[in-house]
Motif scaffolding. Sequence first.
Motif, short mmCIF file in Angstrom:
data_model
loop_
_atom_site.label_atom_id
_atom_site.label_comp_id
_atom_site.label_asym_id
_atom_site.label_seq_id
_atom_site.Cartn_x
_atom_site.Cartn_y
_atom_site.Cartn_z
N LEU A 31 1.61 -10.06 1.47
CA LEU A 31 1.79 -8.94 1.36
C LEU A 31 3.27 -8.76 0.63
CD1 LEU A 31 1.01 -7.12 4.72
CD2 LEU A 31 0.66 -6.31 2.26
N GLY A 32 4.08 -10.01 0.92
CA GLY A 32 5.24 -10.26 0.20
C GLY A 32 5.24 -10.39 -1.13
N ALA A 35 4.34 -7.53 -3.02
CA ALA A 35 5.28 -6.32 -3.24
C ALA A 35 6.29 -6.80 -4.26
CB ALA A 35 5.94 -6.39 -1.74
N CYS A 67 4.37 -15.64 -7.66
CA CYS A 67 3.66 -14.80 -6.55
C CYS A 67 2.19 -14.68 -6.67
CB CYS A 67 4.48 -13.20 -6.56
SG CYS A 67 6.12 -13.38 -6.14
N VAL A 131 0.87 -1.89 -8.10
CA VAL A 131 0.97 -1.58 -6.65
C VAL A 131 -0.26 -1.14 -5.56
CG1 VAL A 131 2.11 0.49 -5.00
CG2 VAL A 131 3.34 -0.43 -7.32
N LEU A 134 -1.40 -3.89 -3.51
CA LEU A 134 -0.41 -4.01 -2.11
C LEU A 134 -0.99 -3.02 -1.31
CD1 LEU A 134 2.15 -4.78 -0.65
CD2 LEU A 134 3.30 -3.10 -2.13
N VAL A 135 -1.23 -1.81 -1.58
CA VAL A 135 -1.62 -0.69 -0.79
C VAL A 135 -2.86 -1.06 0.08
CG1 VAL A 135 -2.17 1.77 -0.61
CG2 VAL A 135 -0.37 1.12 -2.18
N TYR A 138 -2.40 -3.68 2.75
CA TYR A 138 -1.66 -3.13 3.76
C TYR A 138 -2.24 -2.44 4.37
CZ TYR A 138 2.31 -0.76 6.15
OH TYR A 138 3.08 -0.34 7.55
N ARG A 143 -3.27 -7.68 6.80
CA ARG A 143 -1.58 -7.81 7.11
C ARG A 143 -1.34 -8.29 8.41
NH1 ARG A 143 -0.41 -1.34 8.47
NH2 ARG A 143 -1.34 -1.40 10.51
#
Length: 201
Positions: A31-32, A35, A67, A131, A134-135, A138, A143
């Motif tokens: 997740l990090g 992001a 990342c 993005v 990430l959504v 999450y 997560r």
Amino acid sequence: MVLGLGALGAAVGALAAPSLAARYGPGPMMLGALAITPLTQIPLLLASPGLAWQFAIGTALFLQLACAAAAGTTQRSIRQVVTADGMQARMQAVSTWLTSGARPVAALLAGGLGTWIGVRPTLIVGTCLLVVPLVILYRSPLRGLLDMPGPPAAPPPSPGALAQPAPSSWGPAVPHPAAAADVRRDRASGGGREPGPEHGR
């Protein structure tokens, strides 16, 4: 040189992925990383001609690919752990087909969009699309994944498999040559066994 910095970041991210996952947990670490990835596009969106902006873009690309490699290495490891041994090849083939097959389509759409609305607006659209992973992550159970999952449990053997003897790892049993020769001599003499001392009396 800018692209070389990005490749170095990918190597660093892949090497650091196991220790980062062990410290923060696979789920929070991914997740990090997801992001941070859209934020690394900001220097590219604001860049102007000049050596300073080239260094800024190279640094951002280093972080972005670090990342991406850390998250990608971790999610592929999870995928391989939770997939049964007999499905590993299919899982990898489907994953490769989805990722590699989408690249030409994405390149074509990006080129068409860049021609239609311009390069910088197309880069903004691409940044917004970063993005989406990430959504999705999450909103998934991943997560809260703080430890690497274990392999799937083996299915219990069927009753028919329990009744059958286990096959030998050395292949089918082969009779000893001497024993086979004795059997042939018995059959040639017409008896079920070789004559003993009592037959001579």
